[in-house]
Design a protein around this motif. Structure first.
Motif, PDB file in Angstrom:
ATOM      1  N   VAL A  79       0.678  -1.181  -0.129  1.00  0.00           N
ATOM      2  CA  VAL A  79       0.125   0.012  -0.010  1.00  0.00           C
ATOM      3  C   VAL A  79       0.825   1.369  -0.067  1.00  0.00           C
ATOM      4  CG1 VAL A  79      -1.635   1.176   1.192  1.00  0.00           C
ATOM      5  CG2 VAL A  79      -2.044  -1.108   1.211  1.00  0.00           C
ATOM      6  N   ALA A  80       0.645   2.282  -0.981  1.00  0.00           N
ATOM      7  CA  ALA A  80       1.369   3.421  -0.932  1.00  0.00           C
ATOM      8  C   ALA A  80       0.707   4.703  -0.381  1.00  0.00           C
ATOM      9  CB  ALA A  80       1.541   3.684  -2.467  1.00  0.00           C
ATOM     10  N   ASN A  81      -0.717   4.841  -0.390  1.00  0.00           N
ATOM     11  CA  ASN A  81      -1.261   5.869   0.337  1.00  0.00           C
ATOM     12  C   ASN A  81      -2.979   5.378   0.235  1.00  0.00           C
ATOM     13  OD1 ASN A  81      -1.874   8.387   1.270  1.00  0.00           O
ATOM     14  ND2 ASN A  81      -0.412   9.391  -0.708  1.00  0.00           N
ATOM     15  N   LEU A  82      -3.492   6.416   0.863  1.00  0.00           N
ATOM     16  CA  LEU A  82      -4.972   6.173   1.413  1.00  0.00           C
ATOM     17  C   LEU A  82      -5.445   7.550   1.516  1.00  0.00           C
ATOM     18  CD1 LEU A  82      -5.215   6.274   4.733  1.00  0.00           C
ATOM     19  CD2 LEU A  82      -3.510   4.255   4.161  1.00  0.00           C
ATOM     20  N   THR A  83      -7.045   7.467   1.665  1.00  0.00           N
ATOM     21  CA  THR A  83      -7.529   8.763   1.904  1.00  0.00           C
ATOM     22  C   THR A  83      -9.137   8.414   2.421  1.00  0.00           C
ATOM     23  OG1 THR A  83      -8.043  11.085   1.355  1.00  0.00           O
ATOM     24  CG2 THR A  83      -8.521   9.483  -0.270  1.00  0.00           C
ATOM     25  N   PHE A  84      -9.717   9.347   3.139  1.00  0.00           N
ATOM     26  CA  PHE A  84     -11.319   9.038   3.527  1.00  0.00           C
ATOM     27  C   PHE A  84     -11.914   9.890   2.514  1.00  0.00           C
ATOM     28  CE2 PHE A  84      -9.176   8.334   7.615  1.00  0.00           C
ATOM     29  CZ  PHE A  84      -9.934   7.266   8.181  1.00  0.00           C
ATOM     30  N   GLY A  85     -13.138   9.277   1.915  1.00  0.00           N
ATOM     31  CA  GLY A  85     -14.058   9.726   1.068  1.00  0.00           C
ATOM     32  C   GLY A  85     -15.271   9.268   1.409  1.00  0.00           C
ATOM     33  N   GLY A  86     -16.454   9.401   0.385  1.00  0.00           N
ATOM     34  CA  GLY A  86     -17.812   9.376   0.631  1.00  0.00           C
ATOM     35  C   GLY A  86     -18.410  10.302   1.269  1.00  0.00           C
ATOM     36  N   ALA A  87     -19.848  10.354   1.251  1.00  0.00           N
ATOM     37  CA  ALA A  87     -20.620  11.106   1.762  1.00  0.00           C
ATOM     38  C   ALA A  87     -20.450  11.565   3.271  1.00  0.00           C
ATOM     39  CB  ALA A  87     -22.003  10.928   1.439  1.00  0.00           C
ATOM     40  N   LYS A  88     -20.131  10.742   3.988  1.00  0.00           N
ATOM     41  CA  LYS A  88     -19.694  11.054   5.445  1.00  0.00           C
ATOM     42  C   LYS A  88     -18.176  10.581   5.721  1.00  0.00           C
ATOM     43  CE  LYS A  88     -24.208   9.099   6.696  1.00  0.00           C
ATOM     44  NZ  LYS A  88     -24.913   7.910   7.552  1.00  0.00           N
ATOM     45  N   ARG A  89     -17.355  10.655   4.731  1.00  0.00           N
ATOM     46  CA  ARG A  89     -15.941  10.500   4.926  1.00  0.00           C
ATOM     47  C   ARG A  89     -15.617   9.439   5.846  1.00  0.00           C
ATOM     48  NH1 ARG A  89     -12.414  13.877   2.684  1.00  0.00           N
ATOM     49  NH2 ARG A  89     -13.258  15.882   1.624  1.00  0.00           N
ATOM     50  N   ASN A  90     -16.631   8.396   5.742  1.00  0.00           N
ATOM     51  CA  ASN A  90     -16.151   6.980   6.317  1.00  0.00           C
ATOM     52  C   ASN A  90     -15.860   6.005   5.587  1.00  0.00           C
ATOM     53  OD1 ASN A  90     -18.570   6.789   5.242  1.00  0.00           O
ATOM     54  ND2 ASN A  90     -19.593   5.657   7.081  1.00  0.00           N
ATOM     55  N   ARG A  91     -15.512   6.428   4.301  1.00  0.00           N
ATOM     56  CA  ARG A  91     -15.036   5.196   3.510  1.00  0.00           C
ATOM     57  C   ARG A  91     -13.489   5.314   3.248  1.00  0.00           C
ATOM     58  NH1 ARG A  91     -17.679   3.402  -2.405  1.00  0.00           N
ATOM     59  NH2 ARG A  91     -17.242   1.118  -2.199  1.00  0.00           N
ATOM     60  N   LEU A  92     -12.850   4.405   3.524  1.00  0.00           N
ATOM     61  CA  LEU A  92     -11.309   4.304   3.255  1.00  0.00           C
ATOM     62  C   LEU A  92     -10.824   4.122   1.655  1.00  0.00           C
ATOM     63  CD1 LEU A  92      -8.779   5.380   5.095  1.00  0.00           C
ATOM     64  CD2 LEU A  92      -8.251   2.950   5.632  1.00  0.00           C
ATOM     65  N   PHE A  93     -10.232   4.766   0.873  1.00  0.00           N
ATOM     66  CA  PHE A  93      -9.712   4.496  -0.247  1.00  0.00           C
ATOM     67  C   PHE A  93      -8.341   4.205  -0.050  1.00  0.00           C
ATOM     68  CE2 PHE A  93     -13.773   6.937  -1.050  1.00  0.00           C
ATOM     69  CZ  PHE A  93     -14.362   5.971  -2.023  1.00  0.00           C
ATOM     70  N   ILE A  94      -8.013   2.883  -0.750  1.00  0.00           N
ATOM     71  CA  ILE A  94      -6.542   2.605  -0.509  1.00  0.00           C
ATOM     72  C   ILE A  94      -5.989   2.274  -1.870  1.00  0.00           C
ATOM     73  CG2 ILE A  94      -5.280   0.615   0.594  1.00  0.00           C
ATOM     74  CD1 ILE A  94      -7.809   0.156   2.446  1.00  0.00           C
ATOM     75  N   CYS A  95      -4.723   3.053  -2.082  1.00  0.00           N
ATOM     76  CA  CYS A  95      -3.956   2.548  -3.522  1.00  0.00           C
ATOM     77  C   CYS A  95      -3.108   1.753  -2.794  1.00  0.00           C
ATOM     78  CB  CYS A  95      -3.257   3.957  -3.575  1.00  0.00           C
ATOM     79  SG  CYS A  95      -4.195   5.241  -4.330  1.00  0.00           S
ATOM     80  N   VAL A 136     -15.379   2.099   7.319  1.00  0.00           N
ATOM     81  CA  VAL A 136     -14.794   1.990   8.827  1.00  0.00           C
ATOM     82  C   VAL A 136     -15.773   2.854   9.716  1.00  0.00           C
ATOM     83  CG1 VAL A 136     -12.606   1.408   8.276  1.00  0.00           C
ATOM     84  CG2 VAL A 136     -13.336   3.526   8.405  1.00  0.00           C
ATOM     85  N   PHE A 137     -15.793   2.638  11.226  1.00  0.00           N
ATOM     86  CA  PHE A 137     -16.489   3.543  12.002  1.00  0.00           C
ATOM     87  C   PHE A 137     -15.605   4.560  12.142  1.00  0.00           C
ATOM     88  CE2 PHE A 137     -18.874  -0.366  13.276  1.00  0.00           C
ATOM     89  CZ  PHE A 137     -19.642  -0.600  12.118  1.00  0.00           C
ATOM     90  N   ALA A 138     -15.067   5.353  11.498  1.00  0.00           N
ATOM     91  CA  ALA A 138     -14.171   6.531  11.692  1.00  0.00           C
ATOM     92  C   ALA A 138     -14.402   7.329  10.621  1.00  0.00           C
ATOM     93  CB  ALA A 138     -12.810   6.103  11.839  1.00  0.00           C
ATOM     94  N   ASN A 139     -13.974   8.781  10.781  1.00  0.00           N
ATOM     95  CA  ASN A 139     -14.227   9.593   9.681  1.00  0.00           C
ATOM     96  C   ASN A 139     -13.014  10.538   9.719  1.00  0.00           C
ATOM     97  OD1 ASN A 139     -16.846   9.667  11.449  1.00  0.00           O
ATOM     98  ND2 ASN A 139     -17.819   9.703   9.487  1.00  0.00           N
ATOM     99  N   GLY A 140     -13.060  10.842   8.330  1.00  0.00           N
ATOM    100  CA  GLY A 140     -11.636  11.516   8.054  1.00  0.00           C
ATOM    101  C   GLY A 140     -11.836  13.082   8.169  1.00  0.00           C
TER     102      GLY A 140
END
Length: 308
Positions: free
Chosen positions: A274-290, A300-304
């Motif tokens: 894994v090189a990088n990641l960020t939170f996204g989605g309407a509630k920023r509770n979806r972790l997008f992983i490169c 996840v049960f966390a918000n960016g």
């Protein structure tokens, strides 16, 4: 291409991690076909993710509305790290041109930094934007070491540092002086702390593979710099901080999650580096992983935070 790949899952190291997911939640592979994915950035207004495929000299775009993936920009000057500023504009680190740019709303590109004290930057790698508008970026030499992610060039600067671009006049200021290869960086939720990864272990057998923590001063300088966490699987690259101050960081075996007290509480296993990641989605509770070749996502049960 969407599906649950083998070799993924949640690995609990501390009970605090168990509270961040449900047993039925699983990692999804949204797309594959890259050589080295990096720099994901979430655009809330358009509900899409942009990320870099550095060796293929392109940026990709994944659309949440229909799950489609397309080429966002090609060529991309071997873009690496990306983020979104307070006005919703794309800010990008480019290896090939050795600069940091901003894509305006009309599509034009503004160069934010390509030199420091008259000398060309090495190869800007990752970038974050403070709520006051200042742009902070790391500048290791990865993009000029080989022709794979840029062009081989001799560095003009005397070292590898992190810089801050002043929002008032655009001046560039060096804010670190003792990194081997500064890489990922992220602010704490209150922006009083700046975390910076050093991936010097990529080229030095005994080099650093850790994240350091600095206090951000009112004048834009940094104080402190103690080691926050040391990677136990390869080295940390890009990472993000959630609203509770937890650090979600890339590693060779997936995404490692650290409590603000420095305890590694769990791992999200990914079957690629894994090189990088960020939170996204309407509630920023979806972790997008490169991952190396693929884009993954997991709820996840966390918000960016809104920045980054």
């Amino acid at each position: 291409m969407t599906g649950q790949p083998d070799g993924t899952g949640f690995e609990v190291h501390d009970p605090r991690f168990s509270a961040l997911f449900a047993p039925h939640i699983h990692v999804e592979r949204l797309w594959t076909g890259a050589r080295w994915c990096e720099g994901p950035a979430w655009f809330a207004a358009g509900r899409y993710l942009v990320w870099s495929d550095i060796p293929n000299n392109r940026m990709m775009r994944w659309d949440e509305t229909d799950g489609s993936t397309s080429v966002f920009r090609s060529p991309s000057n071997n873009s690496n790290g990306n983020t979104v500023d307070g006005q919703g504009r794309l800010v990008t680190c480019e290896h090939l041109t050795r600069r940091v740019t901003r894509t305006e709303h009309d599509g034009s590109i503004t160069v934010l930094a390509d030199r420091f004290e008259g000398k060309r930057l090495n190869s800007p790698n990752d970038v974050v934007v403070h709520s006051n508008g200042s742009v902070w970026f790391s500048d290791p030499t990865y993009g000029i070491l080989t022709d794979y992610e840029g062009d081989v060039c001799e560095p003009e600067l005397g070292g590898n540092h992190v810089y801050r671009i002043d929002p008032a006049d655009g001046s560039v200021h060096q804010v670190t002086g003792d990194f081997v290869q500064p890489n990922g960086l992220a602010f704490s939720p209150d922006e009083r702390l700046l975390y910076i990864a050093d991936t010097g272990a990529s080229h030095l057998p005994e080099g650093p593979a850790h994240i350091r923590r600095f206090e951000v001063q009112g004048d834009g300088t940094l104080r402190g710099g103690e080691v926050f966490a040391t990677c136990q699987s390869g080295f940390f690259d890009g990472f993000r901080v959630d609203r509770e101050g937890r650090i979600w960081t890339s590693a060779f075996d997936g995404v490692h999650c650290y409590d603000p007290d420095g305890t590694r509480i769990g791992i999200i296993r990914i079957p690629e580096i894994v090189a990088n990641l960020t939170f996204g989605g309407a509630k920023r509770n979806r972790l997008f992983i490169c991952g190396t070749t693929s884009l993954y996502a997991v709820y996840v049960f966390a918000n960016g935070t809104t920045m980054g």
